[in-house]
Scaffold this motif. Structure first.
Motif, mmCIF file in Angstrom:
data_model
loop_
_atom_site.group_PDB
_atom_site.id
_atom_site.type_symbol
_atom_site.label_atom_id
_atom_site.label_comp_id
_atom_site.label_asym_id
_atom_site.label_seq_id
_atom_site.Cartn_x
_atom_site.Cartn_y
_atom_site.Cartn_z
ATOM 1 N N MET A 12 -6.930 -8.928 -4.812
ATOM 2 C CA MET A 12 -7.044 -9.454 -3.442
ATOM 3 C C MET A 12 -7.391 -10.946 -3.444
ATOM 4 O O MET A 12 -6.875 -11.720 -2.637
ATOM 5 N N GLN A 22 0.823 -1.215 0.000
ATOM 6 C CA GLN A 22 0.000 0.000 0.000
ATOM 7 C C GLN A 22 0.859 1.268 0.000
ATOM 8 O O GLN A 22 1.319 1.727 1.050
ATOM 9 N N ARG A 74 -4.898 -12.782 1.924
ATOM 10 C CA ARG A 74 -6.073 -11.895 1.876
ATOM 11 C C ARG A 74 -5.855 -10.527 2.508
ATOM 12 O O ARG A 74 -6.728 -9.985 3.178
ATOM 13 N N ARG A 75 -4.684 -9.969 2.303
ATOM 14 C CA ARG A 75 -4.490 -8.555 2.630
ATOM 15 C C ARG A 75 -3.358 -8.010 1.772
ATOM 16 O O ARG A 75 -2.476 -8.760 1.342
#
Ligand code: NAI
Length: 258
Positions: free
Chosen positions: A213, A196, A219-220
């Motif tokens: 995703m 990110q 899952r992040r």
């Protein structure tokens, strides 16, 4: 008895971080300073580095800002020389991080945009690493960490120039490792998944985040700090027998194909 963790200690070492004005580069400059290294933050606009340098100095870390445009070879040697001069010691670690992304179908990629990707991600990283390797070889030690991508390890739609530039950087890492091992210079690559930063905004704008995703087993999306462990390993004596390694840091993304 000395703690086994002391092999990660960077006290006495100096690091040069390209593309340090944002994202992974800026985070890693702070992290390496907190691990004990003197740090040179390099970017095109040094005014964007001043606040971070002031913050690090106020915490008694040795830090400086130098101007570097990786696509302009005339800035590379002066940036390295200035960094060593300001820090007052040879640089031991290169975090070769400056990069740009371009998401577009293969048939629509323009010559200008493709050139920008290869000039920055491949030629730029190549020339900065070459400068580092020349100096580090003279001192007989050094660690170069090339920031590749999971896109360089597996095919992803609309990522032709970006993925090819990062795949080439991985290959370059391995050839550099071969040539430089006997000079005491280790060369490894990190292959981050989706982290990110501002770069991630490109995926958000195109509305393709959800699809990505689903391909991340954990899952992040990652945070820049998720790279800290692998970076410290490669930068420090903990990684002293590692060269030519490519380490995915991606929540398992590279394993997943559907
Ligand atoms: P970012 O956009 O925040 O950072 C890229 C940095 O490179 C910026 O500070 C930018 O100013 C600098 N830069 C670009 N062109 C430059 C040039 N010609 N000369 C000097 N600096 C230049 O994005 P992020 O995510 O921090 O990217 C850092 C590296 O990590 C890049 O190489 C990127 O390809 C790689 N990466 C990022 C991933 C992500 O999901 N964020 C995933 C995999 C790899």
């Amino acid at each position: 008895m000395t703690s086994p963790i002391s092999i990660f200690d960077l006290r006495g070492k100096a690091a040069f971080i390209s593309g340090a004005s944002s994202g992974i580069g800026q985070h890693t400059a702070r992290m390496l300073a907190k691990a004990g290294a003197a740090v040179a933050l390099a970017a095109r606009r040094t005014d964007r580095l001043d606040a971070v340098v002031a913050e690090l100095r106020s915490e008694r870390h040795k830090a400086c800002a130098v101007r570097l445009d990786v696509t302009d070879p005339s800035t590379i040697e002066p940036a390295w020389r200035e960094a060593e001069h300001q820090l007052g010691q040879p640089i031991d670690i290169l975090f070769n991080n400056a990069g740009v992304i371009y998401i577009e179908r293969f048939t629509s990629q323009s010559y200008e945009a493709v050139s920008r990707i290869f000039d920055t991600n491949l030629k730029g990283a190549f020339m900065v690493a070459q400068e580092a390797a020349r100096h580090m070889s003279t001192h007989g030690q050094g660690s170069i960490i090339n920031i590749a991508s999971s896109s360089g390890l597996r095919a992803g739609g609309q990522m032709s120039s970006y993925g090819a530039s990062k795949a080439a950087l991985i290959h370059l890492t391995q050839i550099m490792a071969l040539e430089l091992a006997r000079k005491g210079v280790r060369v490894n690559a990190l292959a981050p998944g989706n982290i990110q930063t501002d770069m991630q905004a490109e995926f958000t704008e195109r509305g393709i985040e959800d699809g990505i995703m689903k391909r991340i087993p954990m899952r992040r999306f990652g945070e820049p700090s998720d790279l800290d462990g692998a970076t410290l390993l490669l930068a420090s004596d903990a990684g002293r027998y590692m060269t030519g390694a490519v380490i995915p840091v991606d929540g398992g993304q590279v394993l997943s194909w559907m």
